[in-house]
Design an enzyme around this catalytic site. Structure first.
Site, PDB file in Angstrom:
ATOM      1  N   CYS A 162       0.790  -1.232   0.000  1.00 45.44           N
ATOM      2  CA  CYS A 162       0.000   0.000   0.000  1.00 45.44           C
ATOM      3  C   CYS A 162       0.827   1.289   0.000  1.00 45.44           C
ATOM      4  CB  CYS A 162      -0.969  -0.015   1.176  1.00 45.44           C
ATOM      5  SG  CYS A 162      -2.135  -1.389   1.079  1.00 45.44           S
ATOM      6  N   HIS A 293      -1.513   8.715   5.337  1.00 42.16           N
ATOM      7  CA  HIS A 293      -1.880   7.356   4.934  1.00 42.16           C
ATOM      8  C   HIS A 293      -3.306   7.105   5.416  1.00 42.16           C
ATOM      9  CE1 HIS A 293      -1.269   3.313   3.574  1.00 42.16           C
ATOM     10  NE2 HIS A 293      -1.530   2.805   4.773  1.00 42.16           N
ATOM     11  N   HIS A 328      -9.528   2.923   0.255  1.00 39.16           N
ATOM     12  CA  HIS A 328      -8.110   2.560   0.242  1.00 39.16           C
ATOM     13  C   HIS A 328      -7.814   1.795  -1.042  1.00 39.16           C
ATOM     14  CE1 HIS A 328      -4.184   1.382   1.173  1.00 39.16           C
ATOM     15  NE2 HIS A 328      -4.314   1.020   2.440  1.00 39.16           N
TER      16      HIS A 328
END
Length: 400
Positions: A162, A293, A328
């Protein structure tokens, strides 16, 4: 060494396709989250995701046959085409061998992997269609963008989960700084898929309803997909063609926690932040905005907040998470963060954290830019990307 500038943005997301639509989505706090339609969710207790539903790649792509490529590769190629178009970069302005492509991903061609597994389980290797074998390798994400743009420079896919887009942008930055490329098309791509959604559910990381980063009552993330590609160019190349950059890439840093596969480490993340500042020639008090994030899980947000507090000595600039709007997007996540940061720098606004309701007493000092975009003079932006395996990557951008 060459300075490096961002001249084109190619977002394909659940809140908008193309730079103008994506900016509009950010400014309005638009939610791209809806019930999953790309696979059968029967038996799943949570069924929301940030799917890209209104995108027709054949209207963007000029060279690729959509049917011959997996969904993630199409996201990468179409995002690259949009970014090049946004940059006003024509094929006769750059030598093909001086244009590179670097794409980050978490799952590669996840949907093709699922098809491979299904066919294999039902009938063994003879039952797997040849086109599934052909579309399976993750390196096809970068290959798709290179083929679509007809460029022959380095073409590489990085699978650092990620934070992969930030790794890709750092790699692109180095290629240009060292004179190995004039232009690099870089970012990330991933697709919503059954196994990733199931995996995050089993980890207890998926939100009950909305993703609400940094909120007291946050309950988790929402999976998403898309392509987030950017055009990076050397200063000399920008000047030669008279381009108007969105932002300058000031530098980046990467490190690894090397302690736990899924639990982030605040001290290690803080070290990465300090290294990113040092590599970029900025001080903590130079940073005007942090694109977090910010997954919305209790653990990530608490850890990221602690690292920010340590790095900035308590004087933390505004921090927001665009995952609250688009979900996400895995390997594309920090690519979307870089696009949002470039827009913040060039357009003078802070993207909001949507769904924020209650201040967390453990981070009462944090300004999450709650629910509404805010006008701001942003000169330096920090784009955070963290990943399973402890892979941390932070990219610093500056105004031009």
């Amino acid at each position: 060494m060459n300075r490096v500038f961002i001249t084109g943005l190619g977002p394909i997301s659940s809140i908008g396709v193309g730079s103008a639509a994506f900016e509009s989505g950010l400014r309005s706090g638009h939610s791209g989250i809806s019930p999953i339609t790309s696979f059968d969710t029967a038996g799943f207790p949570k069924v929301l995701a940030g799917e890209v539903k209104a995108f027709r790649p054949e209207t963007v792509l000029r060279r690729l046959d959509v049917k011959a490529w997996g969904r993630s590769s199409v996201f990468a190629a179409a995002g690259a085409r949009l970014a090049v178009r946004d940059a006003g970069l024509s094929t006769d302005q750059a030598q093909p061998h001086r244009v590179a492509v670097v794409v980050g991903t978490t799952s590669g061609e996840a949907k093709i992997t699922e098809e491979f597994g299904r066919a294999l389980a039902e009938g063994g290797f003879p039952a797997v269609p040849p086109e599934v074998f052909e579309q399976l390798p993750a390196d096809r994400l970068a290959a798709a963008a290179s083929e679509e743009l007809a460029v022959t420079g380095e073409s590489i896919t990085l699978a650092t989960a990620c934070s992969a887009s930030n790794y890709a942008l750092g790699y692109a930055y180095d290629l240009i700084r060292q004179g190995e490329a004039d232009v690099v098309v870089s970012g990330g791509a991933d697709s919503v898929c059954r196994w990733a959604h199931a995996g995050f559910l089993r980890l207890g990381a998926v939100a009950d309803e909305a993703c609400a980063p940094f909120d007291r009552d946050r309950s988790g993330m929402v999976t998403a997909e898309g392509g987030a590609m950017l055009v990076l160019e050397s200063e000399d190349f920008v000047r030669a063609r008279g381009a108007s950059p969105y932002a300058e890439v000031l530098g980046y840093a990467t490190n690894c926690d090397a302690t736990h596969m899924v639990a982030p480490d605040a001290a290690s993340i803080a070290r990465c932040m300090r290294l990113a500042h040092a590599n970029s020639g900025v001080r903590p008090d130079d940073v005007d905005y942090v694109c977090a994030h910010g997954t919305g899980t209790p653990a990530n947000d608490a850890t990221e907040a602690a690292a920010l507090y340590e790095t900035f000595g308590g004087a933390v600039p505004p921090v927001s998470s665009i995952k609250s709007m688009l979900g996400h997007a895995m390997g594309a996540a920090s690519g979307f963060g870089a696009i949002a940061s470039a827009l913040a720098l060039s357009r003078g606004f802070l993207p909001p954290t949507a769904n924020w309701r209650s201040r967390d007493p453990e981070m009462a000092w944090l300004d999450p830019v709650p629910n509404k975009a805010r006008a701001a003079d942003v000169q330096v932006a920090q784009n955070n990307g963290f990943a399973f395996g402890g892979n941390n990557a932070i990219v610093m951008l500056g105004a031009v």
